[in-house]
Every structure is written in C-alpha cells, then in structure tokens.
Design a protein around this motif. Structure first.
Motif, short mmCIF file in Angstrom:
data_model
loop_
_atom_site.label_atom_id
_atom_site.label_comp_id
_atom_site.label_asym_id
_atom_site.label_seq_id
_atom_site.Cartn_x
_atom_site.Cartn_y
_atom_site.Cartn_z
N TYR A 109 0.65 -1.15 -0.02
CA TYR A 109 -0.09 -0.06 -0.05
C TYR A 109 0.91 1.16 -0.14
CZ TYR A 109 -4.58 -2.21 0.84
OH TYR A 109 -5.59 -3.18 0.64
N GLN A 147 -5.28 6.16 -1.94
CA GLN A 147 -4.48 5.14 -1.30
C GLN A 147 -4.42 3.97 -2.24
OE1 GLN A 147 -2.82 5.04 2.14
NE2 GLN A 147 -3.04 7.04 1.48
N GLY A 194 -3.71 -0.06 -2.97
CA GLY A 194 -3.02 -1.36 -2.47
C GLY A 194 -2.94 -2.31 -3.85
N TYR A 228 -8.25 0.15 -3.03
CA TYR A 228 -8.00 1.71 -2.96
C TYR A 228 -9.11 2.36 -2.27
CZ TYR A 228 -12.00 2.07 -6.29
OH TYR A 228 -13.30 1.99 -6.94
N PHE A 267 -5.69 5.47 5.12
CA PHE A 267 -5.73 3.96 5.14
C PHE A 267 -6.50 3.51 5.64
CE2 PHE A 267 -4.07 -0.15 6.53
CZ PHE A 267 -3.84 -0.86 5.45
N THR A 326 -9.46 2.07 3.69
CA THR A 326 -9.24 0.93 2.60
C THR A 326 -9.79 -0.41 3.27
OG1 THR A 326 -7.39 0.26 3.84
CG2 THR A 326 -7.25 1.84 1.76
N THR A 381 3.67 -1.77 3.76
CA THR A 381 3.46 -0.32 3.80
C THR A 381 4.68 0.45 4.06
OG1 THR A 381 2.98 -0.09 6.15
CG2 THR A 381 1.38 -0.72 4.40
#
Length: 100
Positions: A2, A32, A34, A45, A59, A62, A80
């Motif tokens: 991410y 964001q 992923g 996302y 985050f 998500t 991450t």
C-alpha cells in the motif's frame, strides 16, 4: 503493498480549500492504492479525502483496514511505508527501531 499519492487539483477548492493544501505546496486529494507487487494488479483503493490527510488516516478507509479477513487469507499481509501503523495484517518497512 500500500502507498498513498496525491491527485493534484488545478486550483484551490472554493469550500474548505486549506484542507486540500499539501505539504508539497499544492492542492489535492489523497489516494490510497493497494496492489500485488508481482503483477502490479490493484486490489484495493480509497479516494476522496483531502490532500492534507495523512496516509495513515486515509488508509483507515481501505478494505485492508476495515475488512482484513476479506482481503487477506492465511498468513498474507500488506507491506507499507513507515507512515502506516503496524497492524495484524500490515507491516511497515523502514520503521526506525524503538531503541534508536
């Protein structure tokens, strides 16, 4: 894995414009994403938060943060960067050790 990015806006929004101002001196939205590193396939996302929103806060919207058992199976987890908090299914890389 991410990571967050800023989608730059053309101009300052008329309503609550300061909330969209980023640390890179422009106005934008936080996005964001992923993805699976081996194929670069986007699997998650989150979008719509202001550019001033920290990646760790964005985050939280998500699927990985809200429904981790839906997205991950067995021992799977997400990489991450150091801006994200350590979690059961989230492992930030490049975090400074507690003793440093």
């Amino acid at each position: 894995m991410y990571d967050g990015t800023i989608v730059v806006l053309y101009a300052r929004p008329a309503m609550d414009g300061d909330a969209y101002y980023t640390r890179k001196c422009n106005y934008g939205l936080n996005l964001q994403v992923g993805n699976v590193p081996s194929s670069l396939r986007i699997v998650d996302y989150s979008h719509g938060l202001t550019g001033a929103t920290h990646d760790a806060t964005a985050f939280e919207n998500t699927a990985a943060a809200r429904f981790p058992n839906y997205l991950f199976q067995g021992q799977e987890f997400a990489w991450t960067d150091s801006a994200y908090p350590l979690g059961e299914r989230v492992i930030p890389v490049h975090k400074m050790p507690a003793s440093a």
